[in-house]
Design a protein around this motif. Structure first.
Motif, PDB file in Angstrom:
ATOM      1  N   ASP A  41       7.523  30.539  32.901  1.00  0.00           N
ATOM      2  CA  ASP A  41       8.803  30.013  33.390  1.00  0.00           C
ATOM      3  C   ASP A  41       8.957  30.138  34.906  1.00  0.00           C
ATOM      4  OD1 ASP A  41       8.986  32.746  33.388  1.00  0.00           O
ATOM      5  OD2 ASP A  41      10.851  32.859  32.246  1.00  0.00           O
ATOM      6  N   HIS A  42       7.861  30.444  35.594  1.00  0.00           N
ATOM      7  CA  HIS A  42       7.878  30.450  37.069  1.00  0.00           C
ATOM      8  C   HIS A  42       8.218  29.039  37.549  1.00  0.00           C
ATOM      9  CE1 HIS A  42       6.304  30.551  41.186  1.00  0.00           C
ATOM     10  NE2 HIS A  42       6.284  31.882  41.095  1.00  0.00           N
ATOM     11  N   PRO A  43       9.012  28.899  38.596  1.00  0.00           N
ATOM     12  CA  PRO A  43       9.413  27.549  39.049  1.00  0.00           C
ATOM     13  C   PRO A  43       8.251  26.650  39.447  1.00  0.00           C
ATOM     14  CG  PRO A  43      10.054  29.235  40.653  1.00  0.00           C
ATOM     15  CD  PRO A  43       9.665  29.946  39.404  1.00  0.00           C
ATOM     16  N   ASN A  44       7.087  27.219  39.749  1.00  0.00           N
ATOM     17  CA  ASN A  44       5.936  26.407  40.151  1.00  0.00           C
ATOM     18  C   ASN A  44       4.914  26.236  39.035  1.00  0.00           C
ATOM     19  OD1 ASN A  44       7.144  27.689  42.613  1.00  0.00           O
ATOM     20  ND2 ASN A  44       5.673  26.376  43.640  1.00  0.00           N
ATOM     21  N   SER A  45       5.130  26.873  37.890  1.00  0.00           N
ATOM     22  CA  SER A  45       4.145  26.819  36.815  1.00  0.00           C
ATOM     23  C   SER A  45       4.187  25.475  36.100  1.00  0.00           C
ATOM     24  CB  SER A  45       4.397  27.941  35.806  1.00  0.00           C
ATOM     25  OG  SER A  45       3.519  27.828  34.707  1.00  0.00           O
ATOM     26  N   VAL A  46       3.002  24.864  35.943  1.00  0.00           N
ATOM     27  CA  VAL A  46       2.901  23.586  35.221  1.00  0.00           C
ATOM     28  C   VAL A  46       1.977  23.703  34.011  1.00  0.00           C
ATOM     29  CG1 VAL A  46       3.480  22.181  37.229  1.00  0.00           C
ATOM     30  CG2 VAL A  46       1.078  22.769  36.796  1.00  0.00           C
ATOM     31  N   GLY A  47       1.492  24.930  33.721  1.00  0.00           N
ATOM     32  CA  GLY A  47       0.698  25.158  32.516  1.00  0.00           C
ATOM     33  C   GLY A  47      -0.785  24.932  32.721  1.00  0.00           C
ATOM     34  N   GLY A  48      -1.493  24.940  31.603  1.00  0.00           N
ATOM     35  CA  GLY A  48      -2.941  24.803  31.630  1.00  0.00           C
ATOM     36  C   GLY A  48      -3.390  23.452  32.143  1.00  0.00           C
ATOM     37  N   GLY A  71      11.296  18.310  36.718  1.00  0.00           N
ATOM     38  CA  GLY A  71      11.828  17.581  35.564  1.00  0.00           C
ATOM     39  C   GLY A  71      10.779  17.382  34.487  1.00  0.00           C
ATOM     40  N   ASP A  72       9.541  17.098  34.892  1.00  0.00           N
ATOM     41  CA  ASP A  72       8.456  16.912  33.921  1.00  0.00           C
ATOM     42  C   ASP A  72       8.174  18.208  33.163  1.00  0.00           C
ATOM     43  OD1 ASP A  72       8.177  14.282  34.680  1.00  0.00           O
ATOM     44  OD2 ASP A  72       6.543  14.685  36.092  1.00  0.00           O
ATOM     45  N   VAL A  73       8.242  19.337  33.870  1.00  0.00           N
ATOM     46  CA  VAL A  73       8.009  20.631  33.221  1.00  0.00           C
ATOM     47  C   VAL A  73       9.095  20.911  32.194  1.00  0.00           C
ATOM     48  CG1 VAL A  73       7.925  23.130  33.585  1.00  0.00           C
ATOM     49  CG2 VAL A  73       6.730  21.594  35.163  1.00  0.00           C
ATOM     50  N   GLU A  74      10.317  20.605  32.547  1.00  0.00           N
ATOM     51  CA  GLU A  74      11.435  20.830  31.615  1.00  0.00           C
ATOM     52  C   GLU A  74      11.270  19.978  30.355  1.00  0.00           C
ATOM     53  OE1 GLU A  74      16.336  20.538  31.552  1.00  0.00           O
ATOM     54  OE2 GLU A  74      15.239  20.357  33.445  1.00  0.00           O
ATOM     55  N   THR A  75      10.872  18.735  30.530  1.00  0.00           N
ATOM     56  CA  THR A  75      10.635  17.860  29.378  1.00  0.00           C
ATOM     57  C   THR A  75       9.491  18.380  28.522  1.00  0.00           C
ATOM     58  OG1 THR A  75      11.415  15.929  30.632  1.00  0.00           O
ATOM     59  CG2 THR A  75      10.049  15.500  28.692  1.00  0.00           C
ATOM     60  N   TRP A  76       8.422  18.863  29.179  1.00  0.00           N
ATOM     61  CA  TRP A  76       7.278  19.388  28.437  1.00  0.00           C
ATOM     62  C   TRP A  76       7.667  20.627  27.631  1.00  0.00           C
ATOM     63  CZ3 TRP A  76       3.214  18.791  25.870  1.00  0.00           C
ATOM     64  CH2 TRP A  76       2.394  19.878  25.533  1.00  0.00           C
ATOM     65  N   GLN A  77       8.461  21.495  28.209  1.00  0.00           N
ATOM     66  CA  GLN A  77       8.851  22.703  27.478  1.00  0.00           C
ATOM     67  C   GLN A  77       9.682  22.373  26.242  1.00  0.00           C
ATOM     68  OE1 GLN A  77       7.688  25.637  27.618  1.00  0.00           O
ATOM     69  NE2 GLN A  77       6.438  25.246  29.439  1.00  0.00           N
ATOM     70  N   GLN A  78      10.425  21.294  26.278  1.00  0.00           N
ATOM     71  CA  GLN A  78      11.127  20.860  25.069  1.00  0.00           C
ATOM     72  C   GLN A  78      10.134  20.360  24.027  1.00  0.00           C
ATOM     73  OE1 GLN A  78      14.478  21.205  24.247  1.00  0.00           O
ATOM     74  NE2 GLN A  78      13.549  20.698  22.264  1.00  0.00           N
ATOM     75  N   THR A  79       9.059  19.714  24.494  1.00  0.00           N
ATOM     76  CA  THR A  79       7.994  19.278  23.581  1.00  0.00           C
ATOM     77  C   THR A  79       7.338  20.478  22.914  1.00  0.00           C
ATOM     78  OG1 THR A  79       7.581  17.327  24.957  1.00  0.00           O
ATOM     79  CG2 THR A  79       5.847  17.963  23.410  1.00  0.00           C
ATOM     80  N   GLY A  94      -5.275  21.161  28.543  1.00  0.00           N
ATOM     81  CA  GLY A  94      -4.128  21.550  29.360  1.00  0.00           C
ATOM     82  C   GLY A  94      -2.891  20.745  29.029  1.00  0.00           C
ATOM     83  N   THR A  95      -1.837  20.986  29.778  1.00  0.00           N
ATOM     84  CA  THR A  95      -0.591  20.259  29.547  1.00  0.00           C
ATOM     85  C   THR A  95      -0.658  18.889  30.216  1.00  0.00           C
ATOM     86  OG1 THR A  95       0.594  20.949  31.556  1.00  0.00           O
ATOM     87  CG2 THR A  95       0.602  22.474  29.683  1.00  0.00           C
ATOM     88  N   PRO A  96       0.062  17.909  29.673  1.00  0.00           N
ATOM     89  CA  PRO A  96       0.069  16.594  30.338  1.00  0.00           C
ATOM     90  C   PRO A  96       0.669  16.644  31.736  1.00  0.00           C
ATOM     91  CG  PRO A  96       1.628  16.655  28.493  1.00  0.00           C
ATOM     92  CD  PRO A  96       0.814  17.902  28.403  1.00  0.00           C
ATOM     93  N   VAL A  97       1.559  17.591  31.985  1.00  0.00           N
ATOM     94  CA  VAL A  97       2.155  17.712  33.322  1.00  0.00           C
ATOM     95  C   VAL A  97       1.090  18.132  34.332  1.00  0.00           C
ATOM     96  CG1 VAL A  97       3.911  18.846  34.728  1.00  0.00           C
ATOM     97  CG2 VAL A  97       4.383  18.321  32.326  1.00  0.00           C
ATOM     98  N   ALA A  98       0.373  19.207  34.023  1.00  0.00           N
ATOM     99  CA  ALA A  98      -0.680  19.681  34.934  1.00  0.00           C
ATOM    100  C   ALA A  98      -1.768  18.632  35.098  1.00  0.00           C
ATOM    101  CB  ALA A  98      -1.276  20.979  34.403  1.00  0.00           C
ATOM    102  N   ASN A  99      -2.113  17.961  34.022  1.00  0.00           N
ATOM    103  CA  ASN A  99      -3.196  16.980  34.104  1.00  0.00           C
ATOM    104  C   ASN A  99      -2.805  15.747  34.914  1.00  0.00           C
ATOM    105  OD1 ASN A  99      -4.993  18.559  32.713  1.00  0.00           O
ATOM    106  ND2 ASN A  99      -4.504  17.686  30.714  1.00  0.00           N
ATOM    107  N   ARG A 100      -1.548  15.336  34.830  1.00  0.00           N
ATOM    108  CA  ARG A 100      -1.111  14.214  35.678  1.00  0.00           C
ATOM    109  C   ARG A 100      -1.146  14.617  37.153  1.00  0.00           C
ATOM    110  NH1 ARG A 100       2.495  13.068  31.314  1.00  0.00           N
ATOM    111  NH2 ARG A 100       4.198  14.260  32.246  1.00  0.00           N
ATOM    112  N   LEU A 101      -0.700  15.825  37.438  1.00  0.00           N
ATOM    113  CA  LEU A 101      -0.745  16.307  38.824  1.00  0.00           C
ATOM    114  C   LEU A 101      -2.182  16.408  39.315  1.00  0.00           C
ATOM    115  CD1 LEU A 101       1.989  19.092  38.617  1.00  0.00           C
ATOM    116  CD2 LEU A 101       2.157  16.947  39.912  1.00  0.00           C
TER     117      LEU A 101
END
Length: 616
Positions: free
Chosen positions: A274-281, A368-376, A286-293
């Motif tokens: 839940d760190h503000p800069n964390s986008v996951g694996g 915003g993408d991280v927040e959406t992913w965490q709901q997923t 990995g997460t789709p958020v981290a992979n898009r970045l």
């Protein structure tokens, strides 16, 4: 001091210490072993004498499988940030070769373990001895030569006079973060029992100082310049962040710059989920958020990562045509990968220096993408997919049950991928997934080593039925040692991960189910009458059988409250799904085939290969 070689080994190891940041700890905290005729009168006698006289502190732990005890040592070493480890002694022949897989795992993962395989007679007076491999080309070859490519240092002690230099060399490699891995000292069984007048100073307390190499000013300036000119930088945190104990420095660097932080399996938990800069694996699972970045990034800052194919999505992950890499690593070998601007340094020291060298900040456009992913993730954890629980629901229940400092252990099958995708790590030591060698059977043995290293944490070993059947024996060792573990045994009647991979590659899940052989000469009959819960109970475990996620939640609560090793058993749906990583992994498909499924898979494979590139 007149001692046998084995006695000298034990006395020496009991006096080795490691120091970093002013904190000393035992370099070799104890010895796992299984005795046979190759070591019972040598190292066995020496360990007994040390225990009975109290002169040398090297606790002995009786293991049940030689491969498993090396996994336990590796788990211990990783938990101790590679500053302390265990020795492993085995008898001649199969006892020693059983340690080969563990040696490979340790070296692949850059983890220090000390292996003491017994060997043939140095004198050859009784050759060929029981369990000796005879090589017609040379009498100085034994099965232990198979350890050479798996070890960061290898030696065979043919004479007592050779022991001091070999022991010192072993310690040098074990305590060097850039060189460490499996260290093998082969001990011929007759030499173990041979006496020699060793110099007293060999056994004095010796402290091995683990340095924190600082970045070379020119390398730091070049790295800072690359990062300053980036529009879309991305940090990839690897295991080196954790081993360096650099989580606070990574947190400060990320907050100061706004750069998103993705992580590898070894680096997960370096910053909290839940760190503000964390986008996951990042990578294949990995997460789709981290992979898009990662696909869009023009600068990748790799910190303590070795860039495995799962991290790079088999070199399809970083698609920006102008992408550059800045690698911070204590090992020059890893720092130079991806044609990077290399900073060969300790992660903590380098991050501190880089934070001071950068004044630019980047906008957190990914929040915003991280927040959406965490709901997923929440939906995956809470939403049933069928009559049987899904693996995602099981992971969610364990994630809920685990306290902030508790540890989850896994290594192979579909669970590592699902864990990297979904698990919410809150501590640098919470996520212990061995995904360098990804060795089935690591989980129970590794969990034992982790618990020995940090008894104050609850340790959850997530084990599929495939891994359990390969190596569950260390349940007995944990019971004998009064070590509490929580083993979550997931039964899905086969190899779920390889079954899904097989299907995606056009091989129709062939040979991946635990079923009777059916009418089509395939394993498509009824389920086998296997009761792994009963098996665990027969090994001394307390067992809780669960059918639903509600049962599992209650079972995990009971396991936490218990004071003994507990196995929580649940059957899951092998066909359940997790959200897509939007990534890829290169597993070659047959180029020609008579099967429509394989031809279709090959067409998809060739299409995916187009995104593969070298970073030159």
């Amino acid at each position: 001091m007149r001692l046998t070689v084995a006695q000298a080994v034990v006395k020496f190891l009991a006096n080795q210490w490691t120091e970093r940041d002013g904190v000393e700890q035992r370099t070799i905290a104890g010895c796992f072993g299984i005795f046979g005729h190759g070591n019972v009168a040598g190292l066995g006698q020496a360990l007994l004498q040390a225990q009975r006289t109290g002169a040398d502190d090297l606790p002995y732990h009786l293991a049940r499988n030689e491969q498993a005890m090396v996994h336990s040592a590796a788990g211990y070493a990783r938990m101790k940030n590679r500053l302390s480890t265990m020795a492993c002694t085995a008898s001649i022949g199969p006892g020693s070769t059983n340690m080969l897989t563990g040696a490979a795992l340790a070296t692949v993962n850059r983890l220090p373990v000390l292996l003491l395989p017994s060997d043939v007679f140095a004198t050859r007076v009784a050759a060929p001895v029981l369990q000796e491999l005879e090589d017609p080309r040379s009498y100085d070859v034994s099965v232990n030569d198979a350890f050479r490519p798996l070890s960061r240092f290898f030696d065979r002690i043919w004479r007592p006079e050779q022991l001091p230099s070999a022991l010192l060399a072993a310690m040098r490699v074990l305590t060097d973060p850039a060189e460490t891995g499996a260290v093998t000292l082969c001990l011929p069984q007759d030499v173990q029992a041979e006496a020699y007048d060793f110099p007293d100073e060999l056994f004095r307390k010796r402290v091995w100082h683990v340095a924190r190499p600082v970045p070379e000013p020119g390398a730091l300036a070049r790295a800072a310049d690359v990062i300053k000119n980036a529009d879309k930088p991305l940090i990839i945190a690897g295991g080196g962040v954790t081993y360096s104990e650099a989580s606070a420095e990574l947190d400060a660097f990320a907050r100061a710059t706004g750069i998103p932080v993705a992580d590898t399996h070894a680096g997960k938990g370096a910053v909290s989920w839940d760190h503000p800069n964390s986008v996951g694996g990042v990578g294949s699972t990995g997460t789709p958020v981290a992979n898009r970045l990662a696909r869009e990034a023009d600068v990748i800052i790799g910190i303590g990562t070795r860039y495995s194919d799962f991290t790079t999505a088999s070199r399809t992950q970083f698609r920006n045509p102008d992408v550059k890499f800045v690698n911070i690593n204590v090992a020059a070998f890893d720092a130079a990968k991806q044609s990077a601007e290399s900073v060969v340094a300790d992660a903590r020291e380098a991050l501190t220096a880089l934070t001071g060298a950068l004044s630019k900040t980047w906008e957190r456009t990914y929040a915003g993408d991280v927040e959406t992913w965490q709901q997923t993730v929440e939906d995956a954890y809470r939403t049933p997919q069928g009559d049987l629980p899904s693996q995602a629901e099981v992971i969610g229940a364990v994630n809920d049950a685990a306290g902030q400092r508790d540890v989850v252990v896994q290594a192979a099958g579909s669970m590592p991928g699902d864990l990297q995708l979904l698990w919410r790590a809150r501590d640098p030591k919470q996520y212990h997934v061995e995904y360098g060698f990804s060795c089935m059977g690591f989980e129970v043995a590794g969990a034992l080593g982790i618990k020995l290293a940090d008894p104050g944490r609850e340790v959850f070993a997530l084990v599929g039925d495939g891994s359990y059947l390969m190596m569950a024996q260390e349940i007995v060792t944990a019971v004998a040692e009064n070590i509490k573990l929580i083993i979550v045994l997931v039964q899905n009647h086969g190899f779920a991960s390889i079954g899904a991979l097989s299907e995606s590659l056009g091989s129709q899940r062939f040979g991946t189910s635990y079923r009777y052989r059916g009418e089509h000469d395939d394993y498509d009959g009824g389920k086998l009458p296997i009761d792994l819960a009963a098996n665990a109970e027969s090994l001394g475990a307390q067992v809780i059988r669960c059918r639903t996620i509600a049962d599992l939640t209650e079972g995990l609560k009971q396991a936490r409250e218990a004071d003994r090793l507990t196995v929580v058993h649940i059957e899951t749906d092998p066909l359940s799904q997790v959200p897509s990583s939007e990534s890829w992994w290169d597993v070659p498909v047959s180029e020609v085939s008579e099967l429509d499924s394989t031809r279709a898979a090959y067409a998809a494979y060739t299409e995916a290969k187009r995104d593969q590139r070298d970073h030159l």
